[in-house]
Design a protein around this motif. Structure first.
Motif, PDB file in Angstrom:
ATOM      1  N   SER A  99     131.297  -6.395  42.752  1.00 18.03           N
ATOM      2  CA  SER A  99     131.279  -5.159  43.530  1.00 18.03           C
ATOM      3  C   SER A  99     132.429  -5.193  44.525  1.00 18.03           C
ATOM      4  CB  SER A  99     129.948  -5.041  44.269  1.00 18.03           C
ATOM      5  OG  SER A  99     129.978  -3.982  45.200  1.00 18.03           O
ATOM      6  N   TYR A 100     133.351  -4.238  44.374  1.00 14.70           N
ATOM      7  CA  TYR A 100     134.545  -4.277  45.211  1.00 14.70           C
ATOM      8  C   TYR A 100     134.210  -4.002  46.669  1.00 14.70           C
ATOM      9  CZ  TYR A 100     139.171  -3.393  47.058  1.00 14.70           C
ATOM     10  OH  TYR A 100     140.308  -3.445  47.817  1.00 14.70           O
ATOM     11  N   GLY A 101     134.633  -4.871  47.532  1.00 12.30           N
ATOM     12  CA  GLY A 101     134.522  -4.662  48.955  1.00 12.30           C
ATOM     13  C   GLY A 101     133.111  -4.473  49.473  1.00 12.30           C
ATOM     14  N   ASP A 102     132.160  -5.091  48.842  1.00 13.51           N
ATOM     15  CA  ASP A 102     130.773  -5.001  49.312  1.00 13.51           C
ATOM     16  C   ASP A 102     130.189  -3.601  49.172  1.00 13.51           C
ATOM     17  OD1 ASP A 102     130.411  -7.472  51.990  1.00 13.51           O
ATOM     18  OD2 ASP A 102     129.607  -7.393  49.955  1.00 13.51           O
ATOM     19  N   SER A 103     130.731  -2.782  48.318  1.00 12.07           N
ATOM     20  CA  SER A 103     130.138  -1.456  48.099  1.00 12.07           C
ATOM     21  C   SER A 103     128.823  -1.590  47.342  1.00 12.07           C
ATOM     22  CB  SER A 103     131.094  -0.573  47.317  1.00 12.07           C
ATOM     23  OG  SER A 103     131.168  -0.999  45.980  1.00 12.07           O
ATOM     24  N   ALA A 104     128.088  -0.512  47.264  1.00 14.29           N
ATOM     25  CA  ALA A 104     126.790  -0.565  46.593  1.00 14.29           C
ATOM     26  C   ALA A 104     126.930  -0.632  45.077  1.00 14.29           C
ATOM     27  CB  ALA A 104     125.958   0.653  46.986  1.00 14.29           C
ATOM     28  N   ALA A 105     128.041  -0.143  44.556  1.00 12.77           N
ATOM     29  CA  ALA A 105     128.215  -0.078  43.107  1.00 12.77           C
ATOM     30  C   ALA A 105     128.875  -1.350  42.589  1.00 12.77           C
ATOM     31  CB  ALA A 105     129.058   1.132  42.748  1.00 12.77           C
ATOM     32  N   TYR A 106     128.448  -1.775  41.422  1.00 12.99           N
ATOM     33  CA  TYR A 106     129.062  -2.928  40.766  1.00 12.99           C
ATOM     34  C   TYR A 106     130.050  -2.394  39.729  1.00 12.99           C
ATOM     35  CZ  TYR A 106     126.100  -6.199  43.164  1.00 12.99           C
ATOM     36  OH  TYR A 106     125.498  -6.957  44.144  1.00 12.99           O
ATOM     37  N   ASN A 107     131.282  -2.855  39.866  1.00 10.95           N
ATOM     38  CA  ASN A 107     132.369  -2.303  39.068  1.00 10.95           C
ATOM     39  C   ASN A 107     132.545  -3.004  37.722  1.00 10.95           C
ATOM     40  OD1 ASN A 107     133.298  -2.615  42.204  1.00 10.95           O
ATOM     41  ND2 ASN A 107     133.758  -0.588  41.404  1.00 10.95           N
ATOM     42  N   TYR A 108     132.259  -4.297  37.674  1.00  6.38           N
ATOM     43  CA  TYR A 108     132.500  -5.086  36.472  1.00  6.38           C
ATOM     44  C   TYR A 108     131.276  -5.941  36.155  1.00  6.38           C
ATOM     45  CZ  TYR A 108     137.280  -3.817  37.649  1.00  6.38           C
ATOM     46  OH  TYR A 108     138.420  -3.109  37.954  1.00  6.38           O
ATOM     47  N   TRP A 109     131.062  -6.110  34.846  1.00  5.73           N
ATOM     48  CA  TRP A 109     129.895  -6.846  34.373  1.00  5.73           C
ATOM     49  C   TRP A 109     130.310  -7.874  33.335  1.00  5.73           C
ATOM     50  CZ3 TRP A 109     124.906  -5.844  36.147  1.00  5.73           C
ATOM     51  CH2 TRP A 109     124.779  -4.739  36.996  1.00  5.73           C
ATOM     52  N   GLY A 110     129.560  -8.973  33.309  1.00  2.00           N
ATOM     53  CA  GLY A 110     129.735  -9.939  32.246  1.00  2.00           C
ATOM     54  C   GLY A 110     128.903  -9.570  31.037  1.00  2.00           C
ATOM     55  N   GLN A 111     128.994 -10.402  30.016  1.00  4.56           N
ATOM     56  CA  GLN A 111     128.309 -10.114  28.754  1.00  4.56           C
ATOM     57  C   GLN A 111     126.891 -10.660  28.722  1.00  4.56           C
ATOM     58  OE1 GLN A 111     130.233 -12.686  29.202  1.00  4.56           O
ATOM     59  NE2 GLN A 111     129.069 -14.374  28.290  1.00  4.56           N
ATOM     60  N   GLY A 112     126.568 -11.510  29.682  1.00  8.40           N
ATOM     61  CA  GLY A 112     125.216 -12.028  29.782  1.00  8.40           C
ATOM     62  C   GLY A 112     125.026 -13.388  29.154  1.00  8.40           C
ATOM     63  N   THR A 113     124.035 -14.107  29.652  1.00  4.19           N
ATOM     64  CA  THR A 113     123.660 -15.401  29.093  1.00  4.19           C
ATOM     65  C   THR A 113     122.130 -15.470  29.058  1.00  4.19           C
ATOM     66  OG1 THR A 113     124.010 -17.802  29.251  1.00  4.19           O
ATOM     67  CG2 THR A 113     123.733 -16.625  31.329  1.00  4.19           C
ATOM     68  N   GLN A 114     121.601 -15.952  27.935  1.00  2.00           N
ATOM     69  CA  GLN A 114     120.154 -15.952  27.732  1.00  2.00           C
ATOM     70  C   GLN A 114     119.509 -17.162  28.398  1.00  2.00           C
ATOM     71  OE1 GLN A 114     118.030 -13.698  25.884  1.00  2.00           O
ATOM     72  NE2 GLN A 114     116.458 -14.921  26.919  1.00  2.00           N
ATOM     73  N   VAL A 115     118.491 -16.878  29.188  1.00  3.02           N
ATOM     74  CA  VAL A 115     117.653 -17.928  29.767  1.00  3.02           C
ATOM     75  C   VAL A 115     116.246 -17.746  29.220  1.00  3.02           C
ATOM     76  CG1 VAL A 115     116.606 -18.829  31.873  1.00  3.02           C
ATOM     77  CG2 VAL A 115     119.022 -18.152  31.868  1.00  3.02           C
ATOM     78  N   THR A 116     115.717 -18.778  28.601  1.00  6.71           N
ATOM     79  CA  THR A 116     114.365 -18.745  28.056  1.00  6.71           C
ATOM     80  C   THR A 116     113.570 -19.884  28.661  1.00  6.71           C
ATOM     81  OG1 THR A 116     115.178 -17.818  25.976  1.00  6.71           O
ATOM     82  CG2 THR A 116     112.954 -18.750  25.977  1.00  6.71           C
ATOM     83  N   VAL A 117     112.455 -19.536  29.284  1.00  5.72           N
ATOM     84  CA  VAL A 117     111.595 -20.529  29.928  1.00  5.72           C
ATOM     85  C   VAL A 117     110.302 -20.613  29.137  1.00  5.72           C
ATOM     86  CG1 VAL A 117     110.499 -21.290  32.053  1.00  5.72           C
ATOM     87  CG2 VAL A 117     112.614 -19.928  32.152  1.00  5.72           C
ATOM     88  N   SER A 118     110.041 -21.772  28.573  1.00  3.61           N
ATOM     89  CA  SER A 118     108.829 -21.952  27.776  1.00  3.61           C
ATOM     90  C   SER A 118     107.694 -22.479  28.646  1.00  3.61           C
ATOM     91  CB  SER A 118     109.103 -22.936  26.636  1.00  3.61           C
ATOM     92  OG  SER A 118     109.422 -24.208  27.158  1.00  3.61           O
ATOM     93  N   SER A 119     106.487 -22.071  28.292  1.00  4.17           N
ATOM     94  CA  SER A 119     105.316 -22.474  29.089  1.00  4.17           C
ATOM     95  C   SER A 119     104.727 -23.762  28.564  1.00  4.17           C
ATOM     96  CB  SER A 119     104.271 -21.368  29.065  1.00  4.17           C
ATOM     97  OG  SER A 119     103.926 -21.060  27.748  1.00  4.17           O
TER      98      SER A 119
END
Length: 119
Positions: A99-119
């Protein structure tokens, strides 16, 4: 071009820990606040944590307070999410965003990484 590349997601047992990393390129990293979001199957994306430009302010969702820690290294253009005492409900795709300059909007995003937590 701007790239945010997350890493560190994997399968972990409940109670375990993980550290996610997000490496940024193509932008002046120290000019951007950074956030971690997550999206579980069938649910809306939600913010998990955020950190200001110089790390003096952080935000955490109530669901992760006391368990997750966001940090950044402006010299390495990287933001981290340390996740402890993981629960099955933490299972999601985790995204970092800038988010540029601490604005409320996020300008750029990553592609994501999967986190799986097993019980």
């Amino acid at each position: 071009q701007v790239q945010l590349v997350e890493s560190g997601g994997t399968l972990v047992q409940a109670g375990g820990s993980l550290r996610l990393s997000c490496a940024a390129s193509g932008l002046t990293f120290s000019s951007y606040a950074m956030g971690w979001f997550r999206q579980a199957p069938g649910k809306e994306r939600e913010i998990v944590a955020a950190i200001s430009l110089s790390s003096d302010n952080t935000y955490y969702a109530d669901s992760v307070k006391g368990r997750f820690t966001i940090s950044r290294d402006n010299a390495r253009n990287t933001v981290y999410l340390q996740m402890n005492t993981l629960k099955p409900e933490d299972t999601a795709v985790y995204y970092c965003a800038a988010s540029y300059g601490d604005s409320a909007a996020y300008n750029y995003w990553g592609q994501g990484t999967q986190v799986t937590v097993s019980s």
